[in-house]
Design a protein around this motif. Structure first.
Motif, mmCIF file in Angstrom:
data_model
loop_
_atom_site.group_PDB
_atom_site.id
_atom_site.type_symbol
_atom_site.label_atom_id
_atom_site.label_comp_id
_atom_site.label_asym_id
_atom_site.label_seq_id
_atom_site.Cartn_x
_atom_site.Cartn_y
_atom_site.Cartn_z
ATOM 1 N N PRO A 97 0.808 -1.219 0.000
ATOM 2 C CA PRO A 97 0.000 0.000 0.000
ATOM 3 C C PRO A 97 0.840 1.268 0.000
ATOM 4 C CG PRO A 97 -0.023 -1.022 2.170
ATOM 5 C CD PRO A 97 0.688 -1.971 1.258
ATOM 6 N N ILE A 98 0.258 2.322 -0.528
ATOM 7 C CA ILE A 98 0.832 3.661 -0.477
ATOM 8 C C ILE A 98 0.353 4.318 0.814
ATOM 9 C CG2 ILE A 98 0.782 5.954 -1.569
ATOM 10 C CD1 ILE A 98 0.306 4.458 -4.257
ATOM 11 N N ILE A 99 1.186 5.139 1.416
ATOM 12 C CA ILE A 99 0.806 5.875 2.626
ATOM 13 C C ILE A 99 0.610 7.350 2.290
ATOM 14 C CG2 ILE A 99 1.513 6.619 4.931
ATOM 15 C CD1 ILE A 99 0.837 3.666 4.828
ATOM 16 N N PRO B 24 8.610 7.801 15.745
ATOM 17 C CA PRO B 24 9.241 7.342 16.988
ATOM 18 C C PRO B 24 8.926 5.888 17.329
ATOM 19 C CG PRO B 24 8.303 9.526 17.293
ATOM 20 C CD PRO B 24 7.821 9.034 15.957
ATOM 21 N N TYR B 25 7.887 5.324 16.698
ATOM 22 C CA TYR B 25 7.482 3.949 17.027
ATOM 23 C C TYR B 25 7.540 3.021 15.814
ATOM 24 C CZ TYR B 25 5.486 6.956 20.617
ATOM 25 O OH TYR B 25 5.323 7.926 21.591
ATOM 26 N N TYR B 26 7.972 3.549 14.677
ATOM 27 C CA TYR B 26 7.912 2.753 13.447
ATOM 28 C C TYR B 26 8.911 3.295 12.439
ATOM 29 C CZ TYR B 26 5.776 0.626 9.259
ATOM 30 O OH TYR B 26 5.537 -0.085 8.107
ATOM 31 N N ASP B 27 9.746 2.406 11.887
ATOM 32 C CA ASP B 27 10.768 2.845 10.947
ATOM 33 C C ASP B 27 10.542 2.282 9.543
ATOM 34 O OD1 ASP B 27 11.353 0.219 11.399
ATOM 35 O OD2 ASP B 27 13.448 0.528 11.959
ATOM 36 N N GLY B 28 9.295 1.898 9.246
ATOM 37 C CA GLY B 28 8.992 1.335 7.936
ATOM 38 C C GLY B 28 9.145 2.355 6.816
ATOM 39 N N TYR B 29 9.508 1.858 5.632
ATOM 40 C CA TYR B 29 9.649 2.720 4.454
ATOM 41 C C TYR B 29 8.513 2.406 3.490
ATOM 42 C CZ TYR B 29 11.573 5.055 0.392
ATOM 43 O OH TYR B 29 11.738 5.884 -0.683
ATOM 44 N N HIS B 30 7.862 3.457 2.971
ATOM 45 C CA HIS B 30 6.719 3.259 2.081
ATOM 46 C C HIS B 30 6.734 4.254 0.940
ATOM 47 C CE1 HIS B 30 4.757 0.497 4.886
ATOM 48 N NE2 HIS B 30 5.138 1.321 5.847
ATOM 49 N N THR B 31 6.077 3.873 -0.153
ATOM 50 C CA THR B 31 5.780 4.837 -1.205
ATOM 51 C C THR B 31 4.862 5.878 -0.596
ATOM 52 O OG1 THR B 31 5.975 3.160 -2.925
ATOM 53 C CG2 THR B 31 4.757 5.154 -3.485
ATOM 54 N N LEU B 32 5.177 7.139 -0.809
ATOM 55 C CA LEU B 32 4.542 8.204 -0.036
ATOM 56 C C LEU B 32 3.723 9.153 -0.903
ATOM 57 C CD1 LEU B 32 4.514 9.383 2.895
ATOM 58 C CD2 LEU B 32 6.360 10.886 2.147
ATOM 59 N N TRP B 33 2.529 9.442 -0.423
ATOM 60 C CA TRP B 33 1.682 10.511 -0.952
ATOM 61 C C TRP B 33 1.633 11.561 0.152
ATOM 62 C CZ3 TRP B 33 -4.277 9.604 -1.917
ATOM 63 C CH2 TRP B 33 -4.865 10.801 -2.348
ATOM 64 N N ASN C 208 10.859 9.459 0.457
ATOM 65 C CA ASN C 208 10.687 10.390 -0.640
ATOM 66 C C ASN C 208 9.241 10.331 -1.133
ATOM 67 O OD1 ASN C 208 13.478 11.130 -0.735
ATOM 68 N ND2 ASN C 208 13.892 9.189 -1.779
ATOM 69 N N TRP C 209 8.763 11.419 -1.707
ATOM 70 C CA TRP C 209 7.372 11.437 -2.158
ATOM 71 C C TRP C 209 7.236 10.948 -3.594
ATOM 72 C CZ3 TRP C 209 5.634 14.724 -6.141
ATOM 73 C CH2 TRP C 209 6.505 15.742 -6.535
ATOM 74 N N ALA C 210 6.101 10.271 -3.841
ATOM 75 C CA ALA C 210 5.723 9.853 -5.187
ATOM 76 C C ALA C 210 4.560 10.698 -5.693
ATOM 77 C CB ALA C 210 5.341 8.376 -5.204
ATOM 78 N N ILE C 211 3.671 11.087 -4.751
ATOM 79 C CA ILE C 211 2.553 11.978 -5.072
ATOM 80 C C ILE C 211 2.597 13.142 -4.089
ATOM 81 C CG2 ILE C 211 0.068 12.165 -5.479
ATOM 82 C CD1 ILE C 211 -0.110 9.128 -5.459
ATOM 83 N N TRP C 212 2.321 14.319 -4.601
ATOM 84 C CA TRP C 212 2.285 15.522 -3.767
ATOM 85 C C TRP C 212 0.917 16.188 -3.893
ATOM 86 C CZ3 TRP C 212 5.379 20.565 -5.187
ATOM 87 C CH2 TRP C 212 5.077 21.566 -4.245
ATOM 88 N N GLN C 213 0.188 16.226 -2.804
ATOM 89 C CA GLN C 213 -1.074 16.974 -2.747
ATOM 90 C C GLN C 213 -0.710 18.420 -2.406
ATOM 91 O OE1 GLN C 213 -4.130 16.919 0.629
ATOM 92 N NE2 GLN C 213 -4.946 15.368 -0.761
ATOM 93 N N PHE C 214 -0.733 19.289 -3.416
ATOM 94 C CA PHE C 214 -0.199 20.634 -3.219
ATOM 95 C C PHE C 214 -1.266 21.700 -2.982
ATOM 96 C CE2 PHE C 214 -0.699 20.236 -7.824
ATOM 97 C CZ PHE C 214 -1.266 21.443 -8.181
#
Length: 231
Positions: A158-160, A173-182, A198-204
């Motif tokens: 999933p994307i976050i 502080p409780y989670y170091d997971g890496y995800h595709t980011l919006w 890094n971001w893949a989608i930017w809601q600007f």
């Protein structure tokens, strides 16, 4: 006389300030209006009944709200899904106080990953539950449950959707997971992102005017559609 001079000075200062703001706005608009820019919108019941036949042709993708918490399905999701002919996907508004597995089941029972173009999205943003530190570990545990359930059930990561400051303050502080980011950021020329992603989608913006939609709507930029599509 002193009052007059003060007013003249104030007017001059205001004109300069306004010119600076206008120049900054022009620079931002130009940066986000390159011919090869990939634009998308995200929609929910709050946009009402969208006329997809009149939707702005510059919009390349649509991400629509599917569900929230453990028992709420967006009232416009079915209509949006059936009428949208763009590249599309769905998101779930995450409620940290509830079981991540139950939230994932609700989400996936309404969103067909097999007919989606865009990977499923978990919308992780501030709600009052995050305020107390004692709740944050529980919220992150539920989030990890939801991510893992979706991954295991669909084979899709999933994307976050989140904000940089929020994620760094309440989740990291409780989670170091890496995800595709919006990422959502309406203030800067480049979005503020969580420190390890890094971001893949930017809601600007949340105030875009798009033909076919009566209300203001969130507008997004995607760096590379290949990063967010189901392969």
């Amino acid at each position: 006389m002193k009052q007059l001079l003060f007013l003249i000075f104030l007017s001059f200062f205001t004109l300069i300030s306004d010119a600076q703001v206008m120049l900054q706005t022009v620079e931002i608009v130009e940066e986000k209006s390159k011919p090869d820019t990939i634009y998308g919108i995200d929609v929910s019941v709050y946009q009402g009944k969208i006329d997809y036949s009149k939707l702005d042709t510059s919009i390349n993708f649509v991400i629509m709200k599917v569900s929230e918490g453990t028992n709420r399905v967006d009232l416009r999701f079915k209509y949006n899904w059936e009428n949208c002919d763009k590249l599309k996907g769905g998101y779930h508004f995450f409620r940290p106080q509830f079981s991540g597995i139950k939230q994932a089941k609700l989400f996936l029972s309404n969103l067909s990953v097999h007919t989606s173009n865009i990977r499923p999205v978990i919308d992780v943003e501030w709600t009052p539950y995050w305020t107390l530190k004692k709740h944050r570990k529980e919220g992150v545990k539920n989030l990890k449950q939801m991510i893992e359930y979706i991954r295991n059930e669909t084979g899709v990561e999933p994307i976050i959707y989140t904000g940089g400051w929020f994620w760094d303050s309440f989740i990291a502080p409780y989670y170091d997971g890496y995800h595709t980011l919006w990422v959502a950021d309406y203030r800067n020329k480049q979005p503020n992102t969580p420190s390890n992603m890094n971001w893949a989608i930017w809601q600007f913006t949340c105030k875009a005017k798009i033909s076919g939609i009566r209300t203001r709507v969130d507008k997004n930029i995607c760096l590379n559609m290949g990063d967010i599509l189901i392969q």
